[in-house]
Design a protein around this motif. Structure first.
Motif, PDB file in Angstrom:
ATOM      1  N   ILE A  99       0.807  -1.181  -0.192  1.00 16.66           N
ATOM      2  CA  ILE A  99      -0.064  -0.152   0.092  1.00 16.66           C
ATOM      3  C   ILE A  99       0.984   1.299  -0.006  1.00 16.66           C
ATOM      4  N   ALA A 100       1.735   1.206   0.855  1.00 20.13           N
ATOM      5  CA  ALA A 100       2.735   2.347   0.924  1.00 20.13           C
ATOM      6  C   ALA A 100       3.357   2.606  -0.533  1.00 20.13           C
ATOM      7  N   ASP A 101       3.856   1.439  -1.365  1.00 18.89           N
ATOM      8  CA  ASP A 101       4.686   1.640  -2.537  1.00 18.89           C
ATOM      9  C   ASP A 101       3.490   2.269  -3.646  1.00 18.89           C
ATOM     10  N   ALA A 102       2.216   1.720  -3.301  1.00 17.75           N
ATOM     11  CA  ALA A 102       1.223   2.324  -4.419  1.00 17.75           C
ATOM     12  C   ALA A 102       1.010   3.665  -4.219  1.00 17.75           C
ATOM     13  N   ASP A 103       0.809   4.169  -2.860  1.00 16.50           N
ATOM     14  CA  ASP A 103       0.751   5.698  -2.634  1.00 16.50           C
ATOM     15  C   ASP A 103       1.767   6.387  -3.211  1.00 16.50           C
ATOM     16  N   ALA A 104       3.119   6.003  -2.794  1.00 12.37           N
ATOM     17  CA  ALA A 104       4.259   6.511  -3.390  1.00 12.37           C
ATOM     18  C   ALA A 104       4.139   6.734  -4.942  1.00 12.37           C
ATOM     19  N   THR A 105       3.847   5.564  -5.729  1.00  8.94           N
ATOM     20  CA  THR A 105       3.835   5.745  -7.066  1.00  8.94           C
ATOM     21  C   THR A 105       2.743   6.697  -7.577  1.00  8.94           C
ATOM     22  N   LEU A 106       1.666   6.826  -6.859  1.00 10.35           N
ATOM     23  CA  LEU A 106       0.446   7.714  -7.581  1.00 10.35           C
ATOM     24  C   LEU A 106       0.947   9.281  -7.151  1.00 10.35           C
ATOM     25  N   ARG A 107       1.687   9.512  -6.095  1.00 12.28           N
ATOM     26  CA  ARG A 107       2.418  10.731  -5.760  1.00 12.28           C
ATOM     27  C   ARG A 107       3.189  11.133  -7.064  1.00 12.28           C
ATOM     28  N   ARG A 108       3.992  10.243  -7.348  1.00 10.98           N
ATOM     29  CA  ARG A 108       5.053  10.252  -8.362  1.00 10.98           C
ATOM     30  C   ARG A 108       4.347  10.597  -9.704  1.00 10.98           C
ATOM     31  N   ILE A 109       3.392   9.846  -9.887  1.00 10.26           N
ATOM     32  CA  ILE A 109       2.863  10.002 -11.148  1.00 10.26           C
ATOM     33  C   ILE A 109       1.916  11.667 -11.424  1.00 10.26           C
ATOM     34  N   ARG A 110       1.450  11.774 -10.479  1.00 10.32           N
ATOM     35  CA  ARG A 110       0.525  12.916 -10.197  1.00 10.32           C
ATOM     36  C   ARG A 110       1.724  14.179 -10.254  1.00 10.32           C
ATOM     37  N   GLY A 111       2.932  14.062  -9.720  1.00 14.86           N
ATOM     38  CA  GLY A 111       3.862  15.198  -9.795  1.00 14.86           C
ATOM     39  C   GLY A 111       4.415  15.216 -11.191  1.00 14.86           C
ATOM     40  N   GLU A 112       4.466  14.122 -11.854  1.00 18.05           N
ATOM     41  CA  GLU A 112       4.984  14.097 -13.210  1.00 18.05           C
ATOM     42  C   GLU A 112       3.900  14.814 -14.123  1.00 18.05           C
ATOM     43  N   ILE A 113       2.769  14.433 -13.877  1.00 18.91           N
ATOM     44  CA  ILE A 113       1.423  14.992 -14.858  1.00 18.91           C
ATOM     45  C   ILE A 113       1.519  16.667 -14.562  1.00 18.91           C
ATOM     46  N   ASP A 114       1.621  16.979 -13.083  1.00 20.39           N
ATOM     47  CA  ASP A 114       1.430  18.627 -12.966  1.00 20.39           C
ATOM     48  C   ASP A 114       2.834  19.340 -13.732  1.00 20.39           C
TER      49      ASP A 114
END
Length: 164
Positions: free
Chosen positions: A34-49
């Motif tokens: 779950i922690a890995d999935a949350d970190a991946t989502l934060r990274r993807i959102r940052g790249e989109i921004d």
């Protein structure tokens, strides 16, 4: 006092009530996933921004030109009509007098909205045929029209005339 006979224990069977009241064992594998999935989502959102934050106005202008040549250009709405509609001013629909003339020609027994739609489609193929509910709203609001029978509309007889 009856003594309960001991039941034989099946192999591989565990008592589902044996662990009641005990805290659940911590699951480190699930927590890590779950922690890995949350970190991946934060990274993807940052790249989109990062990718969408800076826009090139020249590129947008070129895209607008392409869309306009393709027939997808933006045309601003008619603000005069929008303001008139917002203030309660209803514009006259050009099909409304046609509907009244059809009712006038129907005679004292009247005509139904679906038949009016058929007449408009046949006589005026260039016009969009109004919905039956719209026809009913128009005729219900017209003081010259009444309902001689359920679902039918006719022109009110004038004073001094006897309906045939």
């Amino acid at each position: 006092m009856a003594v309960e006979a001991e039941r034989p224990v099946r192999e591989g069977w565990t008592d589902p009530t044996a662990d009641r009241g005990k805290p659940a064992a911590p699951s480190t594998v699930a927590d890590d996933a779950i922690a890995d999935a949350d970190a991946t989502l934060r990274r993807i959102r940052g790249e989109i921004d990062d990718a969408t934050g800076d826009r090139d106005p020249d590129l947008e202008a070129q895209a607008r030109v392409i869309f306009e040549h393709g027939g997808f250009g933006f045309t601003p709405p008619d603000l005069g009509a929008t303001i008139a509609d917002a203030q309660g001013g209803e514009r006259e629909d050009p099909r409304r007098p046609i509907v009244f003339e059809i009712v006038r020609g129907a005679g004292p027994d009247g005509i139904g909205p679906e038949a009016i739609r058929d007449v408009i489609a046949r006589l005026h193929p260039d016009l969009e045929v109004p919905h039956a509910a719209t026809i009913g709203k128009w005729l219900g609001a017209d003081p010259r029209v009444h309902k001689p029978k359920y679902g039918r509309y006719a022109v009110r007889p004038s004073k001094g005339e006897t309906p045939s």
